[in-house]
Write an enzyme that holds these catalytic residues in place. Structure first.
Site, short mmCIF file in Angstrom:
data_model
loop_
_atom_site.label_atom_id
_atom_site.label_comp_id
_atom_site.label_asym_id
_atom_site.label_seq_id
_atom_site.Cartn_x
_atom_site.Cartn_y
_atom_site.Cartn_z
N VAL A 142 0.77 -1.15 0.14
CA VAL A 142 0.10 -0.02 0.15
C VAL A 142 0.86 1.37 -0.06
O VAL A 142 0.65 2.42 -0.74
CB VAL A 142 -0.94 0.02 1.24
N ASP A 175 -6.79 2.17 4.87
CA ASP A 175 -7.75 0.88 5.25
C ASP A 175 -8.90 1.51 6.39
O ASP A 175 -9.49 0.63 7.16
CB ASP A 175 -7.11 -0.30 5.62
N PRO A 229 11.61 0.86 8.97
CA PRO A 229 12.86 0.13 8.90
C PRO A 229 13.18 -0.59 7.73
O PRO A 229 12.16 -1.10 6.83
CB PRO A 229 12.40 -0.74 10.17
N GLY A 249 11.51 -3.75 6.36
CA GLY A 249 10.23 -3.95 6.17
C GLY A 249 9.92 -3.29 4.77
O GLY A 249 8.65 -3.42 4.39
#
Ligand SMILES: C[S@@+](CC[C@H](N)C(=O)[O-])C[C@H]1O[C@@H](n2cnc3c(N)ncnc32)[C@H](O)[C@@H]1O
Length: 509
Positions: free
Chosen positions: A40, A125, A60, A63
């Site tokens: 996303v 979301d 980070p 990720g």
């Protein structure tokens, strides 16, 4: 109700409440803070960059999605902060905040801090934590068409947007550019602010009276011939302009040529698709044909697994296909497969040379066959350029000869993620066979059990080759019994190839 009130109700549009105020927000050189590093976040970053914003990205490094790593290393991101969000990040000169993280508590905290600072924010979301929504968008040059379902059905918004874009006439973006040019010229000959409504009316009328095809032909000669009509507040037809200009003959010729070209274009000059194997990710392992196809492409639609080094030969727009989220990032969902096909089709219909770039070889666990039949059915020519498959290059990189006299006289290549993510049927153990498993990382435990059930010895050597033939390659040794254990212990990630059999240790000192 008085007669006047009744009249007003009939004459003025009724108020349909509950919508959003649809605006096109000009964010050029505005500073947008994006928190998150997944799929996303990739979408948010792309949208912000396409709107010429300065993007600060916080996530980070471990990720970060490969697309974001690619954008960071290509200097597309203004500032990258390699850590979790910290309230201090809002002390910068920020104009907008976008979050795309899986942590609802952290998201709420960022939302509240942003609200304290009166910063507009979108929490992906979570509609209740959004000052604004993202819309499903179609883009063609200056044209942007956006569809909103006000947070009710983003997927449906995509379908509706696709339907609209597929029904637009060819070259609308080009026509808009030409109209913009005409508008500037009109402003040059009449810049008086009092003429604003005259300019607007004349421009509106020409857009209504001329077809998109006519507008696409608004070159400097046509504009020059048109300008005197503005003074007279008249809209001539395109044919009148053609006949009137001293260039009329030439223009006619050119127009005829354009028509012939366009007719030819309609009949024969459709876009072409080349399915190209990118090999395991080392640019020096690209084939000569692959380099040629990539450097001549008008559009490259690539799998995310293809590393950025491969794109050094690409000069055109590149779009990345999103992989399904989850542990096995190398498996594409049917959804993203459709997106890819749609993306290629868009290019092909515009007559582009499209390269569909796939990791390894397109026909080995790459859904290449499906893509060939899809595009052929749509009437496009498809060529396939083979690539070096990881099934063979990864073993070689780990110094494993997949066939070796006395140890192996056959090779079996299987996937760990068959249809619907299931393991395929594994044949009974054969001591002269090397088994190569692609996409095995997420299924290592299950695979180990299946192999043992099929009489594979528990101490049979196995090796994972992670990021084979790339600078960050890792070799992780295991046995059939310890496959799952080693994946966990060594944190093996995709893309990795697993090789099992007696040949694995053939060249060990
Ligand atoms: C969807 S399959 C595509 C296979 C590809 N068509 C080929 O021929 O290599 C993706 C899998 O290929 C393997 N793979 C691709 N590149 C790799 C690499 N550089 N090192 C190790 N395995 C790789 C991994 O098993 C990964 O999960």
């Amino acid at each position: 109700m008085s007669t006047t009130e009744a009249k007003i109700t009939e004459e003025y549009p009724p108020v349909r409440t509950g919508g959003s105020l649809l605006l096109a927000w000009r964010t050029n050189s505005k500073h947008i803070l994006i928190v998150g590093g997944g799929e996303v976040a990739c979408g948010r970053v792309l949208k912000a960059l396409e709107a010429d914003a300065r993007v600060t990205l916080i996530c980070p490094e471990e990720g970060l999605h490969p697309e974001l790593k690619f954008r960071i290393s290509n200097d597309q991101i203004y500032k990258y902060i390699n850590r979790e969000f910290d309230p201090i990040d809002l002390e910068e000169d920020i104009d907008m905040v976008l979050t795309a993280i899986d942590d609802p508590i952290k998201s709420k905290e960022i939302y509240e801090l942003s609200k304290e600072k009166k910063l507009p924010i979108n929490v992906a979301d979570v509609p209740s934590l959004c000052d604004f929504y993202f819309m499903s968008e179609h883009r063609d040059g200056p044209l942007q068409i956006a569809v909103s379902t006000n947070g009710q059905g983003p997927k449906l918004a995509n379908i509706i947007r696709r339907h609209i874009s597929e029904n637009l006439p060819n070259g609308v973006g080009e026509a808009i550019n030409k109209v913009g040019h005409l508008r500037q010229n009109i402003r040059k000959i009449d810049s008086d602010y009092k003429s604003s409504s005259k300019r607007m009316q004349w421009m509106s009328k020409i857009c209504e009276d001329w077809s998109i095809e006519d507008l696409k032909r608004l070159d400097d000669n046509v504009i020059e011939a048109l300008l005197p009509y503005y003074e007279k507040r008249v809209i001539p037809s395109f044919n009148t302009i053609k006949q009137e200009t001293f260039l009329s003959d030439k223009l006619e010729e050119a127009t005829k040529e354009m028509n012939i070209e366009e007719d030819e274009h309609k009949e024969t000059k459709k876009g072409q698709l080349i399915l190209v194997g990118a090999g395991p990710g080392d640019p020096s392992l690209l084939t000569q044909k692959a380099i040629e196809a990539l450097s001549n492409a008008d559009l490259v639609v690539s799998d995310l697994l293809v590393p950025k080094e491969i794109f050094s030969v690409v000069k055109c727009e590149t779009r990345f296909a999103l992989a399904k989220s989850g542990s096995q990032k190398s498996v594409k969902s049917d959804e993203s497969q459709k997106e890819i096909q749609h993306c290629c089709l868009e290019g092909l219909e515009k007559g582009k040379n499209v390269v569909r770039l796939k990791i390894g070889d397109p026909f080995l666990f790459g859904r290449g066959g499906e893509e060939v039949s899809f595009f052929k059915k749509k009437g496009f020519e498809v060529n396939v350029v083979p690539g070096i498959s990881s099934a063979l290059s990864a073993p070689m990189s780990a110094n494993v000869p997949v066939t070796h006299r006395g140890l192996s006289d056959q090779v079996l290549i299987i996937t760990g993620q068959g249809t619907q993510g299931k393991l395929p049927q594994v044949p009974q153990y054969h001591d002269m066979r090397t088994t190569v498993v692609l996409m095995a990382v997420g299924k290592a435990k299950e695979l180990s059990k299946e192999l043992l059930n099929n009489n594979y010895p528990d101490d049979l050597p196995a090796v994972f080759v992670e990021n084979g033939n790339r600078p960050n390659e890792r070799i992780i040794r295991a046995t059939v019994a310890t496959l799952g254990e080693m994946v966990e212990k060594e944190c093996v990630v995709a893309p990795s190839t697993l090789i099992i059999g007696r040949a694995v240790n053939a060249l060990l000192e």
